[in-house]
Structures are given as C-alpha cells and as structure tokens.
Scaffold this active site. Structure first.
Site, PDB file in Angstrom:
ATOM      1  N   LEU A 103       0.878  -1.174   0.000  1.00 49.79           N
ATOM      2  CA  LEU A 103       0.000   0.000   0.000  1.00 49.79           C
ATOM      3  C   LEU A 103       0.912   1.220   0.000  1.00 49.79           C
ATOM      4  O   LEU A 103       1.977   1.210   0.623  1.00 49.79           O
ATOM      5  CB  LEU A 103      -0.891   0.015   1.248  1.00 49.79           C
ATOM      6  CG  LEU A 103      -1.962  -1.076   1.353  1.00 49.79           C
ATOM      7  CD1 LEU A 103      -2.723  -0.958   2.678  1.00 49.79           C
ATOM      8  CD2 LEU A 103      -2.946  -0.995   0.177  1.00 49.79           C
ATOM      9  N   ASP A 104       0.489   2.284  -0.676  1.00 47.44           N
ATOM     10  CA  ASP A 104       1.292   3.507  -0.703  1.00 47.44           C
ATOM     11  C   ASP A 104       1.441   4.070   0.717  1.00 47.44           C
ATOM     12  O   ASP A 104       0.635   3.779   1.601  1.00 47.44           O
ATOM     13  CB  ASP A 104       0.608   4.579  -1.578  1.00 47.44           C
ATOM     14  CG  ASP A 104       0.510   4.143  -3.021  1.00 47.44           C
ATOM     15  OD1 ASP A 104       1.307   3.299  -3.449  1.00 47.44           O
ATOM     16  OD2 ASP A 104      -0.403   4.658  -3.714  1.00 47.44           O
ATOM     17  N   LYS A 105       2.431   4.941   0.868  1.00 51.43           N
ATOM     18  CA  LYS A 105       2.696   5.523   2.193  1.00 51.43           C
ATOM     19  C   LYS A 105       1.445   6.216   2.760  1.00 51.43           C
ATOM     20  O   LYS A 105       1.155   6.140   3.946  1.00 51.43           O
ATOM     21  CB  LYS A 105       3.862   6.523   2.078  1.00 51.43           C
ATOM     22  CG  LYS A 105       4.382   7.021   3.398  1.00 51.43           C
ATOM     23  CD  LYS A 105       5.655   7.820   3.206  1.00 51.43           C
ATOM     24  CE  LYS A 105       6.168   8.339   4.530  1.00 51.43           C
ATOM     25  NZ  LYS A 105       7.392   9.134   4.394  1.00 51.43           N
ATOM     26  N   THR A 107      -1.700   5.549   1.916  1.00 53.49           N
ATOM     27  CA  THR A 107      -2.896   4.690   1.906  1.00 53.49           C
ATOM     28  C   THR A 107      -3.052   4.024   3.270  1.00 53.49           C
ATOM     29  O   THR A 107      -2.065   3.641   3.898  1.00 53.49           O
ATOM     30  CB  THR A 107      -2.776   3.609   0.800  1.00 53.49           C
ATOM     31  OG1 THR A 107      -2.658   4.261  -0.460  1.00 53.49           O
ATOM     32  CG2 THR A 107      -3.987   2.696   0.772  1.00 53.49           C
ATOM     33  N   LYS A 188      -5.188   5.062  -7.796  1.00 56.06           N
ATOM     34  CA  LYS A 188      -4.980   6.498  -8.038  1.00 56.06           C
ATOM     35  C   LYS A 188      -4.850   6.769  -9.541  1.00 56.06           C
ATOM     36  O   LYS A 188      -5.389   7.756 -10.047  1.00 56.06           O
ATOM     37  CB  LYS A 188      -3.718   6.981  -7.314  1.00 56.06           C
ATOM     38  CG  LYS A 188      -3.873   6.999  -5.801  1.00 56.06           C
ATOM     39  CD  LYS A 188      -2.551   7.355  -5.146  1.00 56.06           C
ATOM     40  CE  LYS A 188      -2.647   7.207  -3.639  1.00 56.06           C
ATOM     41  NZ  LYS A 188      -1.334   7.174  -3.000  1.00 56.06           N
TER      42      LYS A 188
END
Ligand code: URA
Length: 235
Positions: A103-105, A107, A188
């Site tokens: 997961l992105d930072k 998210t 995104k």
C-alpha cells in the site's frame, strides 16, 4: 527436528550468539532439563522448550492483519521512514514477516503480513485475480460514463490497459472501487484517467477477508485459523 537456537531466534529470543549465552547460563530448558548447548536439536511439535521458566510457543508461520496508518511505508526496512514492521513487536521481525503486496505511504487500511511465502504468493499472483476493495475520496467532476469506463477496463495515462473494475459512489466525492490486479498506484492512476484526483485511499478487504473495524490505525491482530483461507476466496 530443528536446532534450538533457530527455534528461539524465530520466536524472538535474540541472535544466535545471545541464545548461546542464554543456554550457557542455564536459562533454557527442554522438557524441564537444562539445555546448555545451543546446537541441540528439538522437535517443536513434541518438546517443551522454556526460557527462564517461560514456555516458548513456537509457530512456523504467522498470518497478521494490520490496519495500516498513513505515513508508514510498506516495507521491512527503510532508511528515512517508519515501516509497517516497526509497528509490530520484535518477535515478528525475528520470524521474518513481510508485507503481502504494497500500500502507498499515504494509503490506510487492510495490510496482510506473513512469513509464509507460498500463501503470500497465492494472494499476489495475477493468476488468482484476488479482489481488493478500496474506498477513495476524490476531487474533481464525476464523468457521466464513470461506471462504464471502469467496467470496460481503464486505460492508464501511459497506455497500460487495466482489467475491468467496479466503481460505486457511496457518498459525495467518495467511491468504493473493486479491482482484481495490483499495478503500481493502480487505484490512483485509474481515477486520474477519468480526471478524478484521489485525496485519501483506504483498503477495506482482500478477497473475502475484511479489515477488522475494531483495529485502530496502527493496530494488528493475528488471523484466526479459519480466516487464513479468506483472502483467496471470492467475496
Ligand atoms: N492503489 C493505489 O493507487 N495505491 C495503493 O496504495 C493501493 C492501490
């Protein structure tokens, strides 16, 4: 059978050298008898190993769900930022847990961690098309043909074709999005392709396993035995 220093290292009792010292000091017992040699082999399923009287609960594999908070990177180590492993007790680093996917930072939400490579692979591999459900808060005008474009498979800005996905508006500027692949920044970028800018992203579920809503951001729990299969089942 496995070496006692390996069993104790995996269970969070320190490095091989530290475990050697524990054994020399008579702090380690096997079936009640002092074990002074850290190279001794034990049967984790049958022998009772204890350190200073505390029985060691050995498990080969761990399966965890974490409610990932924003600001933490999905990695085991990072020079600059806090990682998801930093949120867990040291035992899990000793047992070599790693995140299943990424997961992105910024998210938040459901992140699985394990040391079972086969289980992780089955969840990540595109072959199994495991569904992931996200809630995205967005800015921008909602195109009239939003659902159709997601259903047809979004083409990203770089020309990459996504598989069909599902999008459903649940509140003003908030969408539930279901995808069955895991391209880099996928949600995104899919939203950007329809001129929606994602301002917050949260993962609700992986396969048939939903985030336990009682977990505060940053909190984790082990999966119950019957939950371990759920990420691989349809929802
Ligand atoms: N899609 C994204 O864009 N970011 C995530 O963290 C997960 C899915």
């Amino acid at each position: 059978m496995m070496r006692i220093d390996k069993l104790l290292g995996h269970s969070g009792y320190g490095t091989r050298r530290e475990i050697k010292v524990l054994c020399r000091h008579g702090d380690v017992t096997v079936n009640g008898a002092a074990c002074t040699d850290s190279g001794v082999k034990v049967n984790p399923a049958a022998d009772t190993v204890a350190v200073r009287g505390e029985v060691v609960q050995y498990r080969e594999f761990y399966y965890l769900m974490l409610n990932k908070p924003a600001g933490v990177v999905t990695a085991t180590e990072d020079k600059r930022s806090e990682t998801v492993l930093d949120l867990l007790p040291p035992l899990f680093r000793a047992a070599r847990l790693f995140p299943v996917g990424r997961l992105d930072k910024d998210t938040t939400g459901l992140l699985l961690l394990t040391n079972d490579g086969a289980w992780a692979h089955n969840i990540i591999t595109p072959k199994n098309s495991v569904t992931k459900v996200y809630v995205a808060e967005t800015e921008g005008d909602v195109p009239a043909d939003l659902n159709e474009r997601f259903a047809a498979g979004i083409i990203l800005a770089d020309g990459l074709q996504c598989l069909p996905a599902d999008i459903r508006q649940i509140r003003e500027n908030t969408f539930e999005i279901t995808v069955c692949e895991g391209k880099f920044h996928q949600v995104k970028r899919m939203c950007a392709a329809v001129d929606l800018h994602v301002t917050a992203l949260h993962r609700r579920s992986v396969g048939a396993l939903a985030l336990d809503e009682s977990l505060a951001p940053g909190a984790y729990r082990m999966l119950a035995d019957k939950e371990v299969i759920l990420p691989l089942l349809g929802q």
